[in-house]
Design an enzyme around this catalytic site. Structure first.
Site, PDB file in Angstrom:
ATOM      1  N   SER A   8       0.597  32.460 -78.968  1.00  0.00           N
ATOM      2  CA  SER A   8      -0.729  31.982 -78.576  1.00  0.00           C
ATOM      3  C   SER A   8      -1.366  30.919 -79.448  1.00  0.00           C
ATOM      4  O   SER A   8      -2.379  30.341 -79.063  1.00  0.00           O
ATOM      5  CB  SER A   8      -1.690  33.157 -78.454  1.00  0.00           C
ATOM      6  OG  SER A   8      -1.467  33.802 -77.237  1.00  0.00           O
TER       7      SER A   8
ATOM      8  N   SER B 290      -2.751  31.972 -75.518  1.00  0.00           N
ATOM      9  CA  SER B 290      -4.101  32.340 -75.184  1.00  0.00           C
ATOM     10  C   SER B 290      -5.159  31.594 -75.997  1.00  0.00           C
ATOM     11  O   SER B 290      -6.333  31.595 -75.609  1.00  0.00           O
ATOM     12  CB  SER B 290      -4.288  33.851 -75.383  1.00  0.00           C
ATOM     13  OG  SER B 290      -4.108  34.193 -76.735  1.00  0.00           O
TER      14      SER B 290
ATOM     15  N   LYS C 106     -11.466  31.136 -82.584  1.00  0.00           N
ATOM     16  CA  LYS C 106     -11.122  31.823 -81.328  1.00  0.00           C
ATOM     17  C   LYS C 106     -12.020  33.047 -81.165  1.00  0.00           C
ATOM     18  O   LYS C 106     -12.324  33.730 -82.156  1.00  0.00           O
ATOM     19  CB  LYS C 106      -9.649  32.225 -81.369  1.00  0.00           C
ATOM     20  CG  LYS C 106      -9.102  32.816 -80.081  1.00  0.00           C
ATOM     21  CD  LYS C 106      -7.614  33.122 -80.223  1.00  0.00           C
ATOM     22  CE  LYS C 106      -7.001  33.679 -78.957  1.00  0.00           C
ATOM     23  NZ  LYS C 106      -5.558  33.958 -79.092  1.00  0.00           N
TER      24      LYS C 106
HETATM   25  N1  GLN Z   1       1.656  34.800 -73.784  1.00  0.00           N
HETATM   26  C1  GLN Z   1       1.868  35.969 -74.546  1.00  0.00           C
HETATM   27  C2  GLN Z   1       1.195  37.149 -73.885  1.00  0.00           C
HETATM   28  O1  GLN Z   1       0.666  36.967 -72.853  1.00  0.00           O
HETATM   29  C3  GLN Z   1       1.406  35.783 -75.956  1.00  0.00           C
HETATM   30  C4  GLN Z   1      -0.034  35.974 -76.150  1.00  0.00           C
HETATM   31  C5  GLN Z   1      -0.464  35.871 -77.598  1.00  0.00           C
HETATM   32  O2  GLN Z   1       0.253  35.377 -78.449  1.00  0.00           O
HETATM   33  N2  GLN Z   1      -1.645  36.399 -77.872  1.00  0.00           N
HETATM   34  O3  GLN Z   1       1.204  38.225 -74.365  1.00  0.00           O
END
Ligand code: GLN
Length: 468
Positions: free
Chosen positions: A157, A133, A58
């Site tokens: 994410s 994400s 990532k």
């Molecule tokens: N969807 C969550 C957010 O927008 C989690 C994101 C993540 O785990 N990096 O913060």
């Protein structure tokens, strides 16, 4: 069939071939999927037991000499002079990094549409998002461009994109994997985790990336055995299903039906399932969206145009800061910085940030109490399957989807998403949460479901045929 191969399959395969096949696949598939921000032209190939096995990372995890953008304009040209600890460990074992994957900017999002560069597509249905994400990582694994990938999980994410793309995503106990080199979003919640085509592969990667790191003082030295008990059965185990899952308005009816099959499968495996009340769980999203933006507002203060990253020249320091940050950060990132700055301000700290910390404690106590009596808590990973690109614009609706994943980060416990069936031809995931440091047990439970899921082929998860 390179595209379906797991890490374990690769061990018995001509290693020289793997990288060539991976590149061929990237060349033919990625123009449609758009999972990579950067494809490495001359990969570093080290010796080691996993020599030649191609993986992706990532783009918020530092890779020495390879651009690490966080999918943000503010870091668009940033080339780290060092490897994140998890990356270094994988390289030391011979894994080859072929590219850096797309994500929501600074890992803020659940769809990978909020990348500053482009949206990634779901390999099961290219009109849909891959989740986020870590959507790029999930999409390139599901579409067989690489064998496995790393993501990061602050509130789901790793797990939610794994669920949207029909692959395995594991968020370890907080403190097991070093965050050194992971670009910080919300430091008390962030963990790096593997995205793979099998539960065994996830365990295998954990064996390599977990462990004490002098560069991250929140890592623990406790030795966890991820792999050796993974094939043991789960006879006599007890699982809790929170009643709140069914009370959640946005739960898709067909996701609920599939989830009933999970319960029947658990019983077939000799486990007992009980519905329990965890009332504080419904405050998890609200709590998360106070704590995560607060920590983010502090962590992102470093991108000021002075030290590194983008700078928009302007006379006067204040104007330079403002112009740089306005041009460098996307809308969602700015929204969260504003939110976090507000809840941390002297006038509102008690009412919001401090309150959220207290609710976090209550949620942790409630969940830990359930885990004292049960081996695991089962929920769907996401209340809905993958949705169409561009179809959800309201931030609140978007935040609410994180309902089942954020509790594990608030509590610091391990949680995995494994594919469990399809809803309207799109994969959905089962989430298994366990006690702190019970990562081995969570993986073992997941492996049992993987073996018996009526939706898998002979214990192997089904992967999409990408139409190009
Ligand atoms: N969807 C969550 C957010 O927008 C989690 C994101 C993540 O785990 N990096 O913060």
């Amino acid at each position: 069939m390179f595209e379906k191969m797991t890490i374990e399959d690769c061990l018995n395969y001509n290693r020289e071939e793997l990288i060539t096949q991976s590149y061929e696949r990237i060349r033919s598939i990625d123009p449609v999927i758009k999972g990579f921000i950067t494809v490495v032209e001359k990969p570093q190939i080290n010796d080691g037991p996993y020599r030649g096995i191609p993986i992706a990372i990532k783009d918020n995890i530092a890779t020495k000499g390879i651009k690490t953008t966080c999918a943000s304009k503010i870091l668009e040209n940033y080339v780290p002079p060092y490897d994140a600890t998890c990356v270094k460990r994988l390289k030391d074992y011979g894994f080859v990094i072929l590219g850096k994957t797309n994500m929501d900017e600074f890992a803020m999002g659940s769809s990978t549409e909020r990348s500053a560069f482009f949206a990634t597509r779901n390999p099961w249905d290219t009109d849909c998002v891959p989740g986020g994400s870590s959507g790029g990582s999930a999409a390139v694994v599901a579409s067989g461009q690489v064998v496995a990938a790393l993501g990061s999980d602050t509130g789901g994410s790793v797990r939610q994109p794994a669920s949207f793309c029909g692959v395995v995503g594991f968020k370890p106990t907080y403190g097991l994997v070093s965050r050194y080199g992971l670009i910080a979003f919300a430091s008390s919640l962030d963990q790096v985790g593997p995205i793979t085509k099998s539960v065994r592969d996830a365990a295998l990667m954990m064996e390599i990336i977990a462990g004490k790191d002098p560069f991250d003082s929140t890592t623990v030295s406790r030795k966890i055995d991820f792999l050796s008990q993974i094939e043991e059965d789960i006879h006599g185990m007890k699982f809790a299903v929170p009643k709140e899952v069914y009370e959640y308005e946005q739960l898709d009816g067909e996701v609920a039906e599939r989830f009933e099959e999970v319960i029947r499968t658990a019983q077939k495996l000799g486990a007992m399932v009980e519905r329990v009340k965890i009332p504080s769980m419904k405050y998890a999203v609200a709590t998360y969206y106070v704590i995560a933006p607060a920590e983010a507002s502090s962590n992102l203060a470093r991108y000021d145009g002075v030290k590194y990253g983008l700078r928009i020249e302007e006379t006067g320091l204040r104007d330079m800061y403002m112009k740089t940050r306005n041009a460098g950060f996307g809308e969602e990132v700015r929204r969260r910085i504003v939110l976090g700055t507000f809840t941390l301000s002297a006038a509102y700290y008690e009412a919001y940030f401090n309150k959220a910390l207290k609710v976090r404690k209550i949620i942790a106590n409630d969940i830990n109490q359930v885990l004292d009596k049960f081996d695991a808590i089962l929920t769907p990973t996401s209340p809905i399957p993958a949705f169409k690109v561009g179809s959800i614009s309201d931030p609140l609706t978007y935040y609410l989807m994180d309902i089942f994943t954020v509790p594990a980060n608030l509590v610091g416990i391990p949680a995995i998403s494994i594919p469990f069936g399809f809803v309207r031809n799109k994969p959905i995931g089962l989430q298994i949460m366990g006690k702190r440091f019970d990562d081995g047990k969570v993986l073992r439970i997941a492996r049992n479901f993987e073996k018996t899921s009526p939706y898998n082929d002979n214990g192997r998860i089904r992967l999409p045929v990408v139409r190009i």
